[in-house]
Design a protein around this motif. Sequence first.
Motif, mmCIF file in Angstrom:
data_model
loop_
_atom_site.group_PDB
_atom_site.id
_atom_site.type_symbol
_atom_site.label_atom_id
_atom_site.label_comp_id
_atom_site.label_asym_id
_atom_site.label_seq_id
_atom_site.Cartn_x
_atom_site.Cartn_y
_atom_site.Cartn_z
ATOM 1 N N TYR A 240 1.129 -1.111 -0.040
ATOM 2 C CA TYR A 240 0.063 -0.146 0.393
ATOM 3 C C TYR A 240 1.282 1.200 -0.362
ATOM 4 O O TYR A 240 1.713 1.196 0.344
ATOM 5 C CB TYR A 240 -0.861 0.106 1.183
ATOM 6 C CG TYR A 240 -0.515 -0.022 2.594
ATOM 7 C CD1 TYR A 240 0.432 0.686 3.672
ATOM 8 C CD2 TYR A 240 -0.277 -1.206 3.058
ATOM 9 C CE1 TYR A 240 1.049 1.344 4.621
ATOM 10 C CE2 TYR A 240 0.378 -1.047 4.224
ATOM 11 C CZ TYR A 240 1.024 -0.440 4.932
ATOM 12 O OH TYR A 240 1.512 -0.008 6.317
ATOM 13 N N GLY A 241 0.617 2.557 -0.536
ATOM 14 C CA GLY A 241 1.127 3.720 -1.034
ATOM 15 C C GLY A 241 0.169 4.945 -0.652
ATOM 16 O O GLY A 241 -0.606 4.909 -1.105
ATOM 17 N N VAL A 242 0.990 5.759 -0.310
ATOM 18 C CA VAL A 242 -0.115 7.194 -0.260
ATOM 19 C C VAL A 242 1.407 8.121 -1.555
ATOM 20 O O VAL A 242 2.038 8.101 -1.047
ATOM 21 C CB VAL A 242 -0.015 8.300 1.361
ATOM 22 C CG1 VAL A 242 -1.342 7.051 1.506
ATOM 23 C CG2 VAL A 242 0.838 8.097 2.062
ATOM 24 N N SER A 243 0.272 9.333 -1.365
ATOM 25 C CA SER A 243 1.232 9.924 -1.979
ATOM 26 C C SER A 243 0.502 11.406 -2.104
ATOM 27 O O SER A 243 -0.318 11.722 -2.136
ATOM 28 C CB SER A 243 1.825 9.512 -3.478
ATOM 29 O OG SER A 243 0.897 9.767 -4.303
ATOM 30 N N VAL A 244 1.671 12.057 -2.065
ATOM 31 C CA VAL A 244 0.589 13.777 -2.415
ATOM 32 C C VAL A 244 0.897 14.619 -2.875
ATOM 33 O O VAL A 244 3.017 14.613 -2.882
ATOM 34 C CB VAL A 244 0.763 14.768 -0.706
ATOM 35 C CG1 VAL A 244 0.529 16.056 -0.483
ATOM 36 C CG2 VAL A 244 -0.257 13.324 0.363
ATOM 37 N N GLY A 245 1.332 16.001 -3.447
ATOM 38 C CA GLY A 245 1.398 16.739 -4.863
ATOM 39 C C GLY A 245 1.157 17.625 -4.356
ATOM 40 O O GLY A 245 0.144 18.676 -4.440
ATOM 41 N N TYR A 246 1.856 18.694 -4.352
ATOM 42 C CA TYR A 246 1.526 20.147 -4.439
ATOM 43 C C TYR A 246 2.189 21.345 -5.060
ATOM 44 O O TYR A 246 3.494 20.876 -5.211
ATOM 45 C CB TYR A 246 1.733 21.394 -2.691
ATOM 46 C CG TYR A 246 1.001 22.542 -2.497
ATOM 47 C CD1 TYR A 246 -0.665 22.523 -2.829
ATOM 48 C CD2 TYR A 246 1.841 23.146 -2.183
ATOM 49 C CE1 TYR A 246 -0.323 24.038 -2.391
ATOM 50 C CE2 TYR A 246 1.599 24.561 -1.985
ATOM 51 C CZ TYR A 246 -0.422 24.760 -2.747
ATOM 52 O OH TYR A 246 -0.389 26.122 -2.143
ATOM 53 N N THR A 247 1.210 21.788 -5.821
ATOM 54 C CA THR A 247 2.449 23.322 -6.577
ATOM 55 C C THR A 247 1.754 24.687 -5.897
ATOM 56 O O THR A 247 0.902 24.972 -6.284
ATOM 57 C CB THR A 247 1.414 22.586 -8.816
ATOM 58 O OG1 THR A 247 1.855 21.041 -8.995
ATOM 59 C CG2 THR A 247 1.970 23.793 -9.643
ATOM 60 N N PHE A 248 2.641 25.184 -6.562
ATOM 61 C CA PHE A 248 3.280 26.763 -6.216
ATOM 62 C C PHE A 248 3.261 27.577 -7.750
ATOM 63 O O PHE A 248 4.869 27.654 -6.992
ATOM 64 C CB PHE A 248 3.117 26.646 -4.402
ATOM 65 C CG PHE A 248 3.188 27.930 -3.858
ATOM 66 C CD1 PHE A 248 1.374 28.719 -4.228
ATOM 67 C CD2 PHE A 248 4.400 29.207 -4.822
ATOM 68 C CE1 PHE A 248 1.702 30.614 -3.984
ATOM 69 C CE2 PHE A 248 4.100 30.993 -4.222
ATOM 70 C CZ PHE A 248 2.426 31.158 -3.285
#
Length: 357
Positions: A240-248
Motif C-alpha cells: 500500500y502507498g500514499v502520495s501527495v503533490g502540491y504546486t505553487f
Amino acid sequence: MKKTIVLLTIVLAVLAAPLFAEVTVSGDVDYRFGYNADAYSEGSDMDFDAGLGIDLSDYTSISLNFSADNEVDAADDNAVTLDNLVLTQDITGAMGMDGDFGVALSLGVSSFEPVEYNGVAGYGDFEYSDEDGDNRYDLWNILDPSTVMTKASISVSDVTIDAALYETGSEVFDAPQFGVNVYGTFGIVDASVNLLYVKATVGEDLVSLGANFAAEAIEDLMVGAGMEMFLSDGEWFLNYGVSVGYTFDALSVGFAMKSDMESRDFGYEFMDVTDFAINVNYMVTEAAKVFAGFKIAGDENPAVDTDFADAFGYELGASYTLDVVTYSLGWADGSDYVGQTGSAVDGAVFARVQASF
C-alpha cells in the motif's frame, strides 16, 4: 523468425495506413547514461516504444504497440517485439445507440493492468514490483506475452467496467484466467478497483485484489492512495502507498510512501518494508527546471541494522526542453527519481535524453 514477422507486420501496417480514414502514431525514446568515478564504471540504456492507431471507421479501430531495447543482444529474436495488436469496436456506437451507456469489445489484448490514479507525487504509480524485477508483487505482468485475451468494456456515465478473459491453451496456464477492473470519476475522486485470477500449471491459484484513488483535495493539492493484496498458495503479500503533490506557481513538491508486507517466514519475522520519498521541482523558465529527489529505503532484514547513510538516496539535477526533446543532467544515488535506470546511474553522474511524439 519472430523478429522478421514483427518487422513485416509493422511495415505492412505503415504501408496500408494511408488507405484508412485516420492514422495516429505515438511513442517515446529514452536514452540514459551514467558514470561512476569511484568504481570506474559506466552504463547506458536506450528504450524505444511506439504505438500505431488506425481508425477503420468511427467505431472500429486497430492498434499496434512495439518496443526495442539496445541492451538486448542483437542475435536475440526478441530485440524488437510486438507488444500488442488489438482490434476494438464500439458496439453500441456501431448500432446507432447514443447516451450514457456503452459497450466496447477488444480482441487480441496481450496485457491487462488496472487503471491507476495514485501516483501524484512524481515517484511512479506504486506498481508493487520490487526493484530487482521480482514478479511476486506484480501478478498483472506474469502472463505469457503471447497470451491473447478478449476484453469487454461497459461504460455507464463516468464509470467503466473492463472484464478480460484470457484464452486457454497457453504453455504457461492450464485453466481459464480473468481480470476485472472498475474505474471512473466520482465527484472530485478518480477511483479504481481491480481483481485478477490466474491458475498456473503448478496448481497455484493466484488472486490479486486492489484499489486506488486520486483527488484534488484543494486547489493545486493532489492526494492519492493505493493498495494491492496478492494471495498465492496460502501466502499473502500486501502493498500500500500514499502520495501527495502540491504546486505553487513555479514550485512543485511531492511526497510518497510505500510499504510492502508479506507472510513468508524469513527466519526473523514477516516482511514489512516501508520507503519514503520526496521531490522538489522549480521551473526556472518554461523550458528549464532544476530538481531534487530524496528517498529513505526501508530495511528488508530487521535482524540486521542498516546505517542511515546506506538507506538514504538522493538526486540533484537540471533539465532543459528544446522542441520535443528533454535533456537532463545530474547526480543520482539510489533516489529512483528522474535518473532512475538501475545500475546504469546508481551512485553516478547521469545524463538522460527523452523525446515523445
